[in-house]
Design a protein around this motif. Structure first.
Motif, PDB file in Angstrom:
ATOM      1  N   ARG A 389      27.998  16.133  60.257  1.00  0.00           N
ATOM      2  CA  ARG A 389      29.339  15.710  59.845  1.00  0.00           C
ATOM      3  C   ARG A 389      30.346  16.810  60.143  1.00  0.00           C
ATOM      4  O   ARG A 389      31.445  16.576  60.623  1.00  0.00           O
ATOM      5  CB  ARG A 389      29.298  15.410  58.339  1.00  0.00           C
ATOM      6  CG  ARG A 389      30.539  14.841  57.751  1.00  0.00           C
ATOM      7  CD  ARG A 389      31.433  15.858  57.137  1.00  0.00           C
ATOM      8  NE  ARG A 389      30.765  16.939  56.447  1.00  0.00           N
ATOM      9  CZ  ARG A 389      31.229  18.191  56.471  1.00  0.00           C
ATOM     10  NH1 ARG A 389      32.270  18.482  57.198  1.00  0.00           N
ATOM     11  NH2 ARG A 389      30.641  19.137  55.811  1.00  0.00           N
ATOM     12  N   ALA A 393      33.634  16.348  62.211  1.00  0.00           N
ATOM     13  CA  ALA A 393      34.932  16.571  61.547  1.00  0.00           C
ATOM     14  C   ALA A 393      35.790  17.517  62.376  1.00  0.00           C
ATOM     15  O   ALA A 393      37.006  17.384  62.456  1.00  0.00           O
ATOM     16  CB  ALA A 393      34.707  17.144  60.140  1.00  0.00           C
ATOM     17  N   THR A 396      37.227  15.123  64.876  1.00  0.00           N
ATOM     18  CA  THR A 396      38.092  14.036  64.383  1.00  0.00           C
ATOM     19  C   THR A 396      39.121  14.570  63.399  1.00  0.00           C
ATOM     20  O   THR A 396      40.008  13.863  63.002  1.00  0.00           O
ATOM     21  CB  THR A 396      37.235  12.995  63.627  1.00  0.00           C
ATOM     22  OG1 THR A 396      36.608  13.693  62.531  1.00  0.00           O
ATOM     23  CG2 THR A 396      36.162  12.421  64.540  1.00  0.00           C
ATOM     24  N   SER A 397      38.933  15.831  63.002  1.00  0.00           N
ATOM     25  CA  SER A 397      39.722  16.444  61.902  1.00  0.00           C
ATOM     26  C   SER A 397      39.882  15.427  60.777  1.00  0.00           C
ATOM     27  O   SER A 397      40.897  15.266  60.168  1.00  0.00           O
ATOM     28  CB  SER A 397      41.098  16.905  62.388  1.00  0.00           C
ATOM     29  OG  SER A 397      41.819  15.792  62.905  1.00  0.00           O
ATOM     30  N   GLY A 398      38.763  14.689  60.587  1.00  0.00           N
ATOM     31  CA  GLY A 398      38.776  13.690  59.506  1.00  0.00           C
ATOM     32  C   GLY A 398      38.422  14.365  58.190  1.00  0.00           C
ATOM     33  O   GLY A 398      38.303  15.586  58.122  1.00  0.00           O
ATOM     34  N   GLY A 400      35.808  14.561  56.676  1.00  0.00           N
ATOM     35  CA  GLY A 400      34.579  15.353  56.622  1.00  0.00           C
ATOM     36  C   GLY A 400      33.566  14.741  55.670  1.00  0.00           C
ATOM     37  O   GLY A 400      33.315  13.546  55.695  1.00  0.00           O
ATOM     38  N   THR A 401      33.045  15.581  54.803  1.00  0.00           N
ATOM     39  CA  THR A 401      31.879  15.221  54.008  1.00  0.00           C
ATOM     40  C   THR A 401      31.942  13.820  53.436  1.00  0.00           C
ATOM     41  O   THR A 401      31.133  12.965  53.781  1.00  0.00           O
ATOM     42  CB  THR A 401      31.740  16.200  52.809  1.00  0.00           C
ATOM     43  OG1 THR A 401      31.746  17.503  53.358  1.00  0.00           O
ATOM     44  CG2 THR A 401      30.438  15.936  52.089  1.00  0.00           C
ATOM     45  N   GLU A 403      33.779  11.272  53.829  1.00  0.00           N
ATOM     46  CA  GLU A 403      33.969  10.153  54.740  1.00  0.00           C
ATOM     47  C   GLU A 403      32.698   9.840  55.515  1.00  0.00           C
ATOM     48  O   GLU A 403      32.110   8.784  55.404  1.00  0.00           O
ATOM     49  CB  GLU A 403      35.026  10.564  55.771  1.00  0.00           C
ATOM     50  CG  GLU A 403      36.321   9.774  55.729  1.00  0.00           C
ATOM     51  CD  GLU A 403      37.302  10.395  56.707  1.00  0.00           C
ATOM     52  OE1 GLU A 403      38.169  11.105  56.224  1.00  0.00           O
ATOM     53  OE2 GLU A 403      37.124  10.198  57.927  1.00  0.00           O
TER      54      GLU A 403
END
Ligand SMILES: Nc1nc2c(ncn2[C@@H]2O[C@H](COP(=O)(O)OP(=O)(O)OP(=O)(O)O)[C@@H](O)[C@H]2O)c(=O)[nH]1
Ligand SMILES: [K+]
Ligand SMILES: [Mg+2]
Length: 416
Positions: A389, A393, A396-398, A400-401, A403
């Motif tokens: 992840r 991340a 995607t700079s989403g 992270g954990t 999500e």
């Protein structure tokens, strides 16, 4: 230790109150009658993790984990042995604190557990336990579903990595190498395509010695265009070194622009070039080699009408005159097609990886998924997913954990 804690809070809260939920996963606000809990010492490697609960079940969670002792005095850190309430397995010697509401951060009953173990150990059990449900009795196929999701991810990652070279070409430019016998008009073609006098042009064969590289925009694609020495035995050491470098650069080409003098096809140098460079490149491309070739017959202005004694075996080619510009549009259209194949069409299909950093994180993610599949223990499996992840991340700079890991672990939830 995590199982006891989380399952306890979950079980206690599941009574008259609303189900307990981890903070940060869309949990209800404090005071809503639910008991919430979260790792309050944050992500990152640490020796001690602090887990905090807030809500009516906090006291129950504390009592169950530190039995047979009663609740510690309010707002005083006490060292207690934590045990699993069902198996009575000792879990950890930890500092615990009790904050009876309303004198607490949230105004509700709060408890804190300062336990050993970095997030990888603390949280993987948490994730696995909460999502696996109280008694670890997973629904049939839940683990398989998680595995198949990981497999799908692996297939997608591998496809992207296979495409990685295309993405990088798109970003740093596809390598287009102009090659051919001496005096075919290679430098004239490079100057024409780059619209500036990059190379020296002269009637003298053997004019170009060094590889001359120039970045150009060809048919809308970024290209690194290389002019090279005419391929022949080479007169003297300098020209021979030039020919050696030309052959070396040819091997790195994504697209070869093979240039011949249309008025001189029968000469030994043209025949030799056709038999060696052109024929082998075409043969290799049929065998799946990604290198592509365009054959350009230059100096078409020197041909008289019907004068083109092109033997039928000649591979597909384009006629061009660098002198008059006749045939240039056809060449640019052919280049656009070739470069779309080489670089991928940025407007269609999945996003192409254009940076080495992208490739690094995808590769890292793939390796972590491999460790996930080998992990025997849920905690280590969760840690491997966390590393996977982390790599995603970074791309995607989403969030992270929560999500990404939840996507994989969400199916482990049992009956909630
Ligand atoms: N008539 C005619 N002459 C051309 C054309 N293209 C190039 N030439 C001439 O052909 C000669 C060689 O051109 P270059 O571009 O130097 O050829 P090259 O393949 O780079 O030569 P080397 O670097 O020596 O291998 C020059 O005198 C050019 O002016 C063309 O389309 N028509
Ligand atoms: K020349
Ligand atoms: Mg030249």
């Amino acid at each position: 230790m995590w199982r006891g804690l989380w399952s306890l809070v979950a079980r206690a809260a599941r009574g008259p109150c609303r189900p307990c939920t981890r903070q940060g996963s869309g949990a209800p606000a404090p005071g809503s009658g639910a008991t919430i809990f979260a790792l309050s010492s944050g992500q990152g490697r640490c020796g001690i993790a602090v887990i905090r609960t807030s809500g009516p079940a906090s006291g129950h969670a504390l009592r169950s984990l530190t039995a047979p002792r009663d609740l510690p005095p309010a707002r005083r850190a006490c060292l207690r042995l934590l045990t699993d309430p069902r198996s009575e397995e000792p879990l950890d010697r930890a500092l615990v604190l009790w904050f009876p509401g309303p004198q607490s951060f949230t105004g509700e009953d709060c408890a804190e557990f300062h336990v050993h173990g970095g997030p990888a150990v603390a949280l993987a059990h948490v994730e696995a336990y909460i999502d696996f449900g109280e008694d670890d009795n997973l629904e049939e196929g839940v683990l398989e579903r998680a595995d198949s999701q990981v497999q799908e991810l692996e297939v997608a990652l591998n496809a992207h990595l296979r495409d990685a070279r295309r993405g990088q070409r798109l970003r740093s430019g596809a390598h287009v190498v102009v090659t051919g016998p001496p005096n075919a008009g290679k430098s004239s073609l490079v100057n024409l395509l780059s619209r500036k006098p990059v190379s020296i042009v002269s009637p003298e064969p053997g004019t170009t010695r060094d590889v001359l590289e120039t970045p150009v925009d060809l048919a809308g694609f970024p290209v690194l265009l290389s002019d090279t020495a005419g391929l022949r035995e080479g007169e003297g050491p300098v020209e021979q070194e030039g020919v050696r470098r030309a052959r070396e650069r040819l091997e790195q080409a994504d697209l070869i622009l093979a240039v011949l003098d249309a008025s001189d096809l029968a000469s030994p140098s043209s025949c030799n070039f056709l038999d060696t460079v052109v024929t082998s490149a075409i043969a290799q491309s049929h065998n799946g080699n990604s290198q592509r070739l365009l054959l350009v017959l230059n100096k078409s202005d020197l041909l008289l009408a019907g004068d083109l004694d092109l033997s039928p075996e000649l591979p597909p080619h384009l006629l061009l005159s660098c002198l008059t510009g006749e045939g240039l549009d056809g060449l640019l259209e052919a280049l656009r097609k070739e470069l779309t194949a080489v670089c991928g069409d940025p407007s269609a299909g999945p996003p192409l990886l254009t940076r080495a950093r992208h490739q690094h994180h995808l590769q890292g993610c793939l390796e972590a998924l491999g460790h996930y599949k080998q992990a025997k223990d849920v905690a280590l499996a969760a840690e491997a997913l966390r590393i996977a992840r982390g790599h995603l991340a970074c791309l995607t700079s989403g969030g992270g954990t929560e999500e990404i890991l939840d996507i994989i672990f969400r199916d482990f939830c049992v009956g909630k």
